[in-house]
Design a protein around this motif. Sequence first.
Motif, PDB file in Angstrom:
ATOM      1  N   GLU A 197       4.220   6.783   6.998  1.00 16.66           N
ATOM      2  CA  GLU A 197       3.162   7.510   6.531  1.00 16.66           C
ATOM      3  C   GLU A 197       2.210   8.106   7.814  1.00 16.66           C
ATOM      4  O   GLU A 197       2.078   7.518   8.753  1.00 16.66           O
ATOM      5  CB  GLU A 197       2.255   6.817   5.628  1.00 16.66           C
ATOM      6  CG  GLU A 197       3.054   6.223   4.198  1.00 16.66           C
ATOM      7  CD  GLU A 197       2.518   5.429   3.191  1.00 16.66           C
ATOM      8  OE1 GLU A 197       2.551   5.883   2.168  1.00 16.66           O
ATOM      9  OE2 GLU A 197       1.887   4.347   3.790  1.00 16.66           O
ATOM     10  N   ASP A 198       1.521   9.212   7.326  1.00 13.01           N
ATOM     11  CA  ASP A 198       0.423   9.937   8.044  1.00 13.01           C
ATOM     12  C   ASP A 198      -0.950   9.010   7.958  1.00 13.01           C
ATOM     13  O   ASP A 198      -1.203   8.966   6.670  1.00 13.01           O
ATOM     14  CB  ASP A 198       0.344  11.210   8.236  1.00 13.01           C
ATOM     15  CG  ASP A 198       1.634  11.833   8.757  1.00 13.01           C
ATOM     16  OD1 ASP A 198       2.212  11.235   9.680  1.00 13.01           O
ATOM     17  OD2 ASP A 198       2.027  13.018   8.095  1.00 13.01           O
ATOM     18  N   GLY A 199      -1.659   8.650   9.014  1.00 12.49           N
ATOM     19  CA  GLY A 199      -2.968   8.272   8.718  1.00 12.49           C
ATOM     20  C   GLY A 199      -3.190   6.798   8.027  1.00 12.49           C
ATOM     21  O   GLY A 199      -2.081   6.102   7.832  1.00 12.49           O
ATOM     22  N   TRP A 200      -4.315   6.370   7.896  1.00 12.27           N
ATOM     23  CA  TRP A 200      -4.625   4.890   7.429  1.00 12.27           C
ATOM     24  C   TRP A 200      -4.301   4.821   5.875  1.00 12.27           C
ATOM     25  O   TRP A 200      -4.411   6.017   5.236  1.00 12.27           O
ATOM     26  CB  TRP A 200      -6.122   4.848   7.754  1.00 12.27           C
ATOM     27  CG  TRP A 200      -6.390   4.581   9.161  1.00 12.27           C
ATOM     28  CD1 TRP A 200      -7.125   5.738   9.941  1.00 12.27           C
ATOM     29  CD2 TRP A 200      -6.269   3.623   9.973  1.00 12.27           C
ATOM     30  NE1 TRP A 200      -7.373   5.253  11.202  1.00 12.27           N
ATOM     31  CE2 TRP A 200      -6.934   4.132  11.376  1.00 12.27           C
ATOM     32  CE3 TRP A 200      -5.878   2.403   9.894  1.00 12.27           C
ATOM     33  CZ2 TRP A 200      -6.677   3.065  12.418  1.00 12.27           C
ATOM     34  CZ3 TRP A 200      -5.529   1.401  11.137  1.00 12.27           C
ATOM     35  CH2 TRP A 200      -6.022   2.054  12.146  1.00 12.27           C
ATOM     36  N   GLN A 201      -3.834   3.862   5.638  1.00 11.04           N
ATOM     37  CA  GLN A 201      -3.472   3.790   4.292  1.00 11.04           C
ATOM     38  C   GLN A 201      -4.718   3.119   3.422  1.00 11.04           C
ATOM     39  O   GLN A 201      -5.750   2.645   3.931  1.00 11.04           O
ATOM     40  CB  GLN A 201      -2.486   2.536   4.046  1.00 11.04           C
ATOM     41  CG  GLN A 201      -1.225   2.676   4.662  1.00 11.04           C
ATOM     42  CD  GLN A 201      -0.019   1.640   4.611  1.00 11.04           C
ATOM     43  OE1 GLN A 201      -0.415   0.514   5.143  1.00 11.04           O
ATOM     44  NE2 GLN A 201       1.033   1.896   3.841  1.00 11.04           N
ATOM     45  N   GLU A 202      -4.786   3.423   2.128  1.00 13.37           N
ATOM     46  CA  GLU A 202      -5.776   3.207   1.229  1.00 13.37           C
ATOM     47  C   GLU A 202      -5.458   1.739   0.576  1.00 13.37           C
ATOM     48  O   GLU A 202      -4.301   1.526   0.441  1.00 13.37           O
ATOM     49  CB  GLU A 202      -5.860   4.130   0.057  1.00 13.37           C
ATOM     50  CG  GLU A 202      -6.236   5.649   0.456  1.00 13.37           C
ATOM     51  CD  GLU A 202      -7.731   5.546   1.120  1.00 13.37           C
ATOM     52  OE1 GLU A 202      -8.553   4.810   0.275  1.00 13.37           O
ATOM     53  OE2 GLU A 202      -8.216   6.311   1.849  1.00 13.37           O
ATOM     54  N   PRO A 203      -6.548   0.903   0.411  1.00 14.57           N
ATOM     55  CA  PRO A 203      -6.589  -0.316  -0.366  1.00 14.57           C
ATOM     56  C   PRO A 203      -5.812  -0.168  -1.585  1.00 14.57           C
ATOM     57  O   PRO A 203      -5.826   0.927  -2.381  1.00 14.57           O
ATOM     58  CB  PRO A 203      -7.682  -0.853  -0.431  1.00 14.57           C
ATOM     59  CG  PRO A 203      -8.701  -0.023   0.535  1.00 14.57           C
ATOM     60  CD  PRO A 203      -7.857   1.265   0.529  1.00 14.57           C
ATOM     61  N   TRP A 204      -4.987  -1.164  -2.092  1.00 10.56           N
ATOM     62  CA  TRP A 204      -4.064  -1.052  -3.090  1.00 10.56           C
ATOM     63  C   TRP A 204      -3.746  -2.742  -3.616  1.00 10.56           C
ATOM     64  O   TRP A 204      -3.392  -3.874  -2.742  1.00 10.56           O
ATOM     65  CB  TRP A 204      -2.779  -0.495  -3.238  1.00 10.56           C
ATOM     66  CG  TRP A 204      -2.008  -0.393  -4.467  1.00 10.56           C
ATOM     67  CD1 TRP A 204      -1.432  -1.286  -4.889  1.00 10.56           C
ATOM     68  CD2 TRP A 204      -2.352   0.664  -5.669  1.00 10.56           C
ATOM     69  NE1 TRP A 204      -0.743  -1.059  -6.285  1.00 10.56           N
ATOM     70  CE2 TRP A 204      -1.508   0.023  -6.750  1.00 10.56           C
ATOM     71  CE3 TRP A 204      -3.224   1.484  -5.743  1.00 10.56           C
ATOM     72  CZ2 TRP A 204      -1.591   0.877  -7.788  1.00 10.56           C
ATOM     73  CZ3 TRP A 204      -3.293   2.322  -6.964  1.00 10.56           C
ATOM     74  CH2 TRP A 204      -2.382   1.723  -8.090  1.00 10.56           C
ATOM     75  N   ARG A 233       0.749  -1.121   0.155  1.00 11.48           N
ATOM     76  CA  ARG A 233      -0.040   0.004   0.009  1.00 11.48           C
ATOM     77  C   ARG A 233       0.941   1.109  -0.026  1.00 11.48           C
ATOM     78  O   ARG A 233       0.305   2.406  -0.478  1.00 11.48           O
ATOM     79  CB  ARG A 233      -0.963  -0.103   1.333  1.00 11.48           C
ATOM     80  CG  ARG A 233      -1.952  -1.060   1.236  1.00 11.48           C
ATOM     81  CD  ARG A 233      -2.841  -1.120   2.360  1.00 11.48           C
ATOM     82  NE  ARG A 233      -3.874  -1.830   2.109  1.00 11.48           N
ATOM     83  CZ  ARG A 233      -5.048  -2.222   3.143  1.00 11.48           C
ATOM     84  NH1 ARG A 233      -4.919  -1.677   4.292  1.00 11.48           N
ATOM     85  NH2 ARG A 233      -5.968  -3.110   2.566  1.00 11.48           N
ATOM     86  N   LYS A 234       2.148   1.225   0.519  1.00 11.50           N
ATOM     87  CA  LYS A 234       2.893   2.408   0.707  1.00 11.50           C
ATOM     88  C   LYS A 234       3.284   2.728  -0.754  1.00 11.50           C
ATOM     89  O   LYS A 234       3.290   3.743  -1.037  1.00 11.50           O
ATOM     90  CB  LYS A 234       4.150   2.119   1.454  1.00 11.50           C
ATOM     91  CG  LYS A 234       5.054   3.381   1.406  1.00 11.50           C
ATOM     92  CD  LYS A 234       6.278   2.968   2.249  1.00 11.50           C
ATOM     93  CE  LYS A 234       7.471   3.966   2.324  1.00 11.50           C
ATOM     94  NZ  LYS A 234       8.276   3.646   3.387  1.00 11.50           N
ATOM     95  N   TYR A 235       3.606   1.632  -1.529  1.00 19.62           N
ATOM     96  CA  TYR A 235       4.506   1.915  -2.905  1.00 19.62           C
ATOM     97  C   TYR A 235       3.513   1.701  -4.017  1.00 19.62           C
ATOM     98  O   TYR A 235       3.884   2.129  -5.150  1.00 19.62           O
ATOM     99  CB  TYR A 235       5.646   0.715  -2.890  1.00 19.62           C
ATOM    100  CG  TYR A 235       6.730   1.106  -1.988  1.00 19.62           C
ATOM    101  CD1 TYR A 235       7.677   2.192  -2.056  1.00 19.62           C
ATOM    102  CD2 TYR A 235       6.973   0.328  -0.725  1.00 19.62           C
ATOM    103  CE1 TYR A 235       8.435   2.623  -1.079  1.00 19.62           C
ATOM    104  CE2 TYR A 235       7.957   0.678  -0.015  1.00 19.62           C
ATOM    105  CZ  TYR A 235       8.812   1.780  -0.111  1.00 19.62           C
ATOM    106  OH  TYR A 235       9.872   2.126   0.517  1.00 19.62           O
ATOM    107  N   ARG A 236       2.320   1.020  -3.847  1.00 18.25           N
ATOM    108  CA  ARG A 236       1.343   1.054  -4.974  1.00 18.25           C
ATOM    109  C   ARG A 236       1.761   0.471  -6.234  1.00 18.25           C
ATOM    110  O   ARG A 236       1.464   1.243  -7.041  1.00 18.25           O
ATOM    111  CB  ARG A 236       0.700   2.227  -4.975  1.00 18.25           C
ATOM    112  CG  ARG A 236      -0.169   2.767  -3.874  1.00 18.25           C
ATOM    113  CD  ARG A 236      -0.793   4.066  -3.619  1.00 18.25           C
ATOM    114  NE  ARG A 236      -0.071   5.289  -4.690  1.00 18.25           N
ATOM    115  CZ  ARG A 236       0.889   5.949  -3.877  1.00 18.25           C
ATOM    116  NH1 ARG A 236       1.138   5.836  -2.674  1.00 18.25           N
ATOM    117  NH2 ARG A 236       1.031   6.883  -4.546  1.00 18.25           N
ATOM    118  N   PRO A 237       2.520  -0.542  -6.515  1.00 16.63           N
ATOM    119  CA  PRO A 237       3.255  -0.964  -7.861  1.00 16.63           C
ATOM    120  C   PRO A 237       1.933  -1.486  -8.460  1.00 16.63           C
ATOM    121  O   PRO A 237       1.099  -2.223  -8.216  1.00 16.63           O
ATOM    122  CB  PRO A 237       4.065  -2.277  -7.277  1.00 16.63           C
ATOM    123  CG  PRO A 237       3.369  -2.737  -5.932  1.00 16.63           C
ATOM    124  CD  PRO A 237       2.865  -1.475  -5.057  1.00 16.63           C
TER     125      PRO A 237
END
Length: 240
Positions: free
Chosen positions: A138-145, A93-97
């Motif tokens: 990262e700040d906050g909740w991550q988005e799905p990916w 989710r951080k790198y969203r490949p």
Amino acid sequence: MKLDILAFGAHPDDVELGCGATVAKEVANGKKVGIIDLTRGELGTRGTAETRDEESSEAAKLLNIAMRTNMEFADGFFVNDQSHQIELIKEIRKYRPEIVLCNAIDDRHIDHARASKLVSDACFLSGLRKIDTKHEDEDGWQEPWRPKAVYHYIQWKDLEPDVVVDVTGFIEKKMEAVLAYKTQFFDPDSREPETPISSKNFTDSIIYRARNAGRLIGTEYGEGFTVERYPAVDSLFDLK
């Protein structure tokens, strides 16, 4: 940082050996590529975790990738469970490949197939909205990916590929990155114990196996991958 390709390896040097030329080619084509090693290879017969850290850093520079990190899972003993999946989901989710590359689905080393399934499962779960994750960077909740595709590179066993990438012109860069792992591969002056990958035969096999994969598609060199689902094309003419 959004990546085009995120390559996973159970151990430092898995990515270089399995798909190093493909990584080099995509970087040359302007793609952002990153590598995540699951372990430090601390159970390896030759070298140490510290030397593997140094070698993986040098290989990353040679491949000119955008990032490399290590999950520091337990070499030989990591498992495909919720806690390990969650840690990988955070990275995905951080790198969203768009594309994920990972270990062979079946191989001599027990970590390889285990890592293959762990990464594949994490890629699927990463797309589920009801799994909440936060990453320390990262700040906050991550988005799905969820990556669009997961491809498994081929390692010790000669698995039949579903896809072969033409890597002609990039095999030299692959070999430079592989041989950055000086403790692991053939060295006639080394006093370390012999292993299945420390022989000259193994080093030579990197080239002749790439030649054979290239032969299958009518090019000089190739790297093969297996797929989890059928690749889609708009036209038969998109296939070479």
